[in-house]
Motif scaffolding. Structure first.
Motif, PDB file in Angstrom:
ATOM      1  N   THR A   1      -4.859  16.175  -2.609  1.00 40.68           N
ATOM      2  CA  THR A   1      -3.802  15.896  -3.222  1.00 40.68           C
ATOM      3  C   THR A   1      -3.271  16.961  -3.413  1.00 40.68           C
ATOM      4  O   THR A   1      -3.508  18.282  -4.138  1.00 40.68           O
ATOM      5  CB  THR A   1      -4.274  14.571  -3.521  1.00 40.68           C
TER       6      THR A   1
ATOM      7  N   SER B   1      -4.719   8.694   2.243  1.00 42.77           N
ATOM      8  CA  SER B   1      -6.166   8.315   1.978  1.00 42.77           C
ATOM      9  C   SER B   1      -6.609   6.890   2.905  1.00 42.77           C
ATOM     10  O   SER B   1      -5.970   6.252   3.214  1.00 42.77           O
ATOM     11  CB  SER B   1      -5.964   7.471   1.024  1.00 42.77           C
TER      12      SER B   1
ATOM     13  N   ARG C   1       0.590  -1.119  -0.182  1.00 41.34           N
ATOM     14  CA  ARG C   1      -0.296   0.421   0.397  1.00 41.34           C
ATOM     15  C   ARG C   1       0.603   1.062   0.388  1.00 41.34           C
ATOM     16  O   ARG C   1       1.985   1.044   0.604  1.00 41.34           O
ATOM     17  CB  ARG C   1      -0.890   0.263   1.107  1.00 41.34           C
ATOM     18  N   PRO C   2       0.126   2.175  -0.516  1.00 42.49           N
ATOM     19  CA  PRO C   2       1.318   4.090  -0.656  1.00 42.49           C
ATOM     20  C   PRO C   2       1.738   4.202   0.677  1.00 42.49           C
ATOM     21  O   PRO C   2       0.869   4.614   1.758  1.00 42.49           O
ATOM     22  CB  PRO C   2       0.772   4.629  -1.435  1.00 42.49           C
TER      23      PRO C   2
ATOM     24  N   ASN D   1     -11.522  15.128  -2.297  1.00 48.54           N
ATOM     25  CA  ASN D   1     -10.620  14.312  -2.227  1.00 48.54           C
ATOM     26  C   ASN D   1      -9.108  15.108  -3.152  1.00 48.54           C
ATOM     27  O   ASN D   1      -9.439  16.679  -3.655  1.00 48.54           O
ATOM     28  CB  ASN D   1     -10.337  13.866  -3.079  1.00 48.54           C
TER      29      ASN D   1
ATOM     30  N   SER E   1      -9.200  10.985   0.087  1.00 49.30           N
ATOM     31  CA  SER E   1      -8.174  11.340   0.346  1.00 49.30           C
ATOM     32  C   SER E   1      -8.397  13.049   0.973  1.00 49.30           C
ATOM     33  O   SER E   1      -8.825  14.268   0.558  1.00 49.30           O
ATOM     34  CB  SER E   1      -7.836  11.588  -1.480  1.00 49.30           C
TER      35      SER E   1
ATOM     36  N   HIS F   1     -10.304   5.096   3.992  1.00 52.58           N
ATOM     37  CA  HIS F   1     -11.939   4.342   2.973  1.00 52.58           C
ATOM     38  C   HIS F   1     -11.930   4.807   2.034  1.00 52.58           C
ATOM     39  O   HIS F   1     -13.347   5.591   2.149  1.00 52.58           O
ATOM     40  CB  HIS F   1     -13.037   4.315   3.789  1.00 52.58           C
ATOM     41  N   GLY F   2     -11.164   5.893   0.854  1.00 55.07           N
ATOM     42  CA  GLY F   2     -10.856   6.130  -0.271  1.00 55.07           C
ATOM     43  C   GLY F   2     -11.830   7.660  -0.442  1.00 55.07           C
ATOM     44  O   GLY F   2     -11.893   8.336  -1.700  1.00 55.07           O
TER      45      GLY F   2
ATOM     46  N   ASP G   1      -2.748   4.756   7.533  1.00 54.37           N
ATOM     47  CA  ASP G   1      -3.544   3.443   6.554  1.00 54.37           C
ATOM     48  C   ASP G   1      -2.369   3.944   5.296  1.00 54.37           C
ATOM     49  O   ASP G   1      -1.479   3.117   4.805  1.00 54.37           O
ATOM     50  CB  ASP G   1      -4.349   3.901   6.704  1.00 54.37           C
ATOM     51  N   GLN G   2      -2.833   4.878   4.805  1.00 49.82           N
ATOM     52  CA  GLN G   2      -2.223   5.207   2.655  1.00 49.82           C
ATOM     53  C   GLN G   2      -1.324   6.796   2.362  1.00 49.82           C
ATOM     54  O   GLN G   2      -2.719   7.588   3.083  1.00 49.82           O
ATOM     55  CB  GLN G   2      -2.831   4.813   2.093  1.00 49.82           C
TER      56      GLN G   2
END
Lengths: 189, 425
Positions: free
Chosen positions: B274, B246, B206-207, B272, B251, B248-249, B227-228
């Protein structure tokens, strides 16, 4: 782990009792058969029962593994065959939803199956934004399964963004193949 | 470290008229200054990837401040005709201890007086660095701004099937692998002191953001509790890192202190977010958010406040970089034919398209002096790194091979360190 195994064994026993017609397996290995102190009769019954339990547990494991790979194969195969996500979109197509309903059914029947949904994008656009987009896609699959009744504990969404393309190239066909969700199905007992 | 000025070269002559021509050009400011460049002598005894005058010519041209006029030998008439007031010349000689001595000079055409000079004694692999250093010095001397030909880039290179971080000179030479783990390693960003690089790796499926210390070689997972994590951007003024988390989808941008590794969420938008990028003053960050469905560039302060939209033209605007000079941003925008690089001011005005009809052009980043932009493009079929002048001219491909993406320009220039045991004059 122990508890799960016990439940599985019980499950296997009930399963065994159900099949009345089958005679108990008496193929006991030679050195195990005669035991000095204990009544021979009871022992051989125990051994047979044990062997039967093991056999049924083995069968059950095989069955779950079969279900696991069926679920994974089905999702991956069907997901790869069509464009499930339009460019820069995370909403599911009709076909994807129908497929996920089937997947949800299997998951509800098989409580030991855990699913990791990996969201992927094509290479166009920023790698960072595509990470977010991949996460959104994976989550839209996860959310559909949750809405269908699968426990969220058994689902996880991971984004790979544009980093792990399935098809190389800059054609629309390659892009479409790469806009996908992939599934890793695990058995956790 | 022994640098010394070469004093008093040539004979003083006076051609006042030529001086005037030079001054006229200089007063206009934005125009590139004609700069003479004579082939470096003594190169027949040294094996280099390219002739030293080619390296210097690129440095001067890409700086955006000079229009190099290259001649095999000094020719006063040709320099006059091209309004060249100063020229660079020099020679390379090999020494007994297997080093090379470079004597580089900036000379006034009309008087043949030495304006500035520098002598370097370096091993073969540092000859290019010496040339870059002198190009930067010439810029300092003639414009008051030191050049950034000595600066470094990090980027992502596909090596044996895996994306790895590499670090090289701004012109793509001297590239060295900074990561080796057989997984996806991407999205590098430089620590402001150039001691570390932060990047995203999928080594745990995972990232996650890692750092690599150039001095110790240590690779560290920074935020195991999150998490990510991906898309790190290191502050130009503090030890802070802004990055995407990120879960649960969703970001969102977070900020962390890279010393204490304490983290906090920076913004709580439903959209989201980023691609963060810092303002040169370290008080604000640019980022992209898909609030309206597709990404646009926004800015906010480093506490998550004062959020405002920056881009209004175009459907998909992403990966912004804030000019170190202040009032300008560069970003990638989707056109019908592909992605292109644009600049604009911070209110979304003055939109200027820098690339066109050349495949996809993505992830632009400014050079530390704001005079150049590095980006990746697949105009030749595969993605490679390009450098261009900030007005879109002088597009130069600096990488080859399978695939090279995601350039990150080091925010400052390390002083040229010479391990010399040479003699003083």
């Amino acid at each position: 782990m122990k508890k799960t195994l016990l439940i599985t064994l019980t499950f296997a026993m009930i399963f065994a009792c159900g099949k009345k017609a089958e005679p108990p397996q008496v193929e006991v290995p030679a050195e195990e058969a005669p035991v000095a102190a204990a009544p021979v009769n009871q022992d051989s019954i125990d051994a047979a029962q044990q062997a039967e339990e093991l056999r049924q547990a083995e069968l059950e494991n095989q069955r779950i593994e079969q279900q696991r790979s069926l679920l994974e194969d089905m999702m991956n195969r069907l997901m790869a065959e069509e464009i499930y996500f339009d460019f820069d979109k995370a909403s599911l197509t009709e076909k994807a939803r129908a497929l996920l309903a089937e997947a949800a059914d299997i998951m509800q029947k098989e409580p030991t199956l855990y699913v990791e949904v990996q969201g992927h994008t094509d290479e166009r656009g920023s790698a960072a934004y595509n990470m977010a987009l991949g996460g959104k896609r994976a989550q839209s699959v996860v959310q559909y399964l949750i809405d269908y009744g699968v426990s969220s504990d058994r689902l996880k969404s991971i984004s790979f963004g544009e980093e792990a393309p399935k098809a190389e190239g800059v054609t629309e066909e390659a892009y479409a193949l790469n806009r996908r969700a992939a599934f890793k199905v695990q058995i956790i007992k | 470290m022994r640098w010394f000025l070469i004093l008093m070269f040539g004979v003083a002559l006076s051609y006042a008229a030529i001086d005037t021509v030079y001054l006229e050009i200089a007063v206009e400011g934005q125009r590139a200054i004609p700069l003479g460049l004579v082939h470096i002598e003594g190169t027949e005894n040294i094996i280099l990837h390219e002739a030293p005058h080619k390296t210097l010519e690129r440095d001067f041209f890409m700086s955006g401040r000079f229009a190099p006029v290259v001649l095999p030998q000094y020719n006063r008439m040709t320099f006059y005709q091209n309004r060249v007031a100063y020229f660079v010349s020099g020679k390379i000689t090999s020494t007994d201890d297997k080093q090379y001595e470079l004597e580089l000079k900036l000379i006034a055409v009309q008087s043949l007086t030495l304006v500035t000079g520098q002598s370097y004694k370096v091993p073969l692999e540092q000859v290019r660095q010496a040339l870059h250093d002198f190009a930067d010095m010439v810029s300092q001397q003639l414009t008051g701004y030191r050049g950034v030909a000595s600066s470094r880039l990090a980027w992502v290179s596909k090596i044996r099937g895996y994306k790895q971080i590499v670090v090289g000179d701004y012109d793509g030479y001297n590239a060295k692998q900074a990561t080796t783990h057989p997984s996806i390693n991407t999205m590098p960003t430089w620590d402001r002191n150039l001691n570390k690089i932060y990047f995203t790796s999928f080594r745990n499926d995972r990232p996650q953001i890692f750092s690599r210390d150039f001095n110790t070689g240590r690779v560290q997972l920074l935020f195991p509790h999150l998490d990510q994590t991906f898309s790190p951007a290191a502050s130009p003024t503090t030890d802070e890192l802004v990055f995407t988390v990120s879960k649960h989808g969703r970001s969102n941008l977070w900020i962390a202190d890279t010393e204490s590794l304490r983290t906090r969420q920076l913004s709580y938008q439903r959209a989201n977010e980023t691609s963060p990028a810092w303002a040169p003053n370290g008080y604000e960050v640019l980022f992209s958010a898909d609030r309206g469905g597709s990404p646009q560039i926004y800015a906010m302060d480093n506490n998550g406040g004062d959020m405002r939209r920056v881009t209004f033209v175009g459907h998909y605007n992403e990966s912004a970089s804030w000019s170190p000079l202040g009032g300008k941003i560069v970003y990638s925008s989707q056109d019908p034919g592909g992605f292109n690089i644009y600049t604009s001011d911070l209110a979304g005005g003055e939109v200027t398209q820098l690339t066109m009809n050349a495949g996809n052009n993505e992830h632009p980043v400014w050079s530390p002096d704001g005079m150049m932009i590095a980006f990746s493009s697949n105009r030749t079929g595969s993605y490679q790194i390009y450098v261009m002048r900030q007005d879109g001219s002088g597009v130069t491909r600096i990488t080859g091979g399978t695939e090279n993406t995601w350039p990150s320009w080091a925010p400052s220039v390390n002083t040229f360190h010479q391990e010399s045991q040479g003699n003083n004059p």
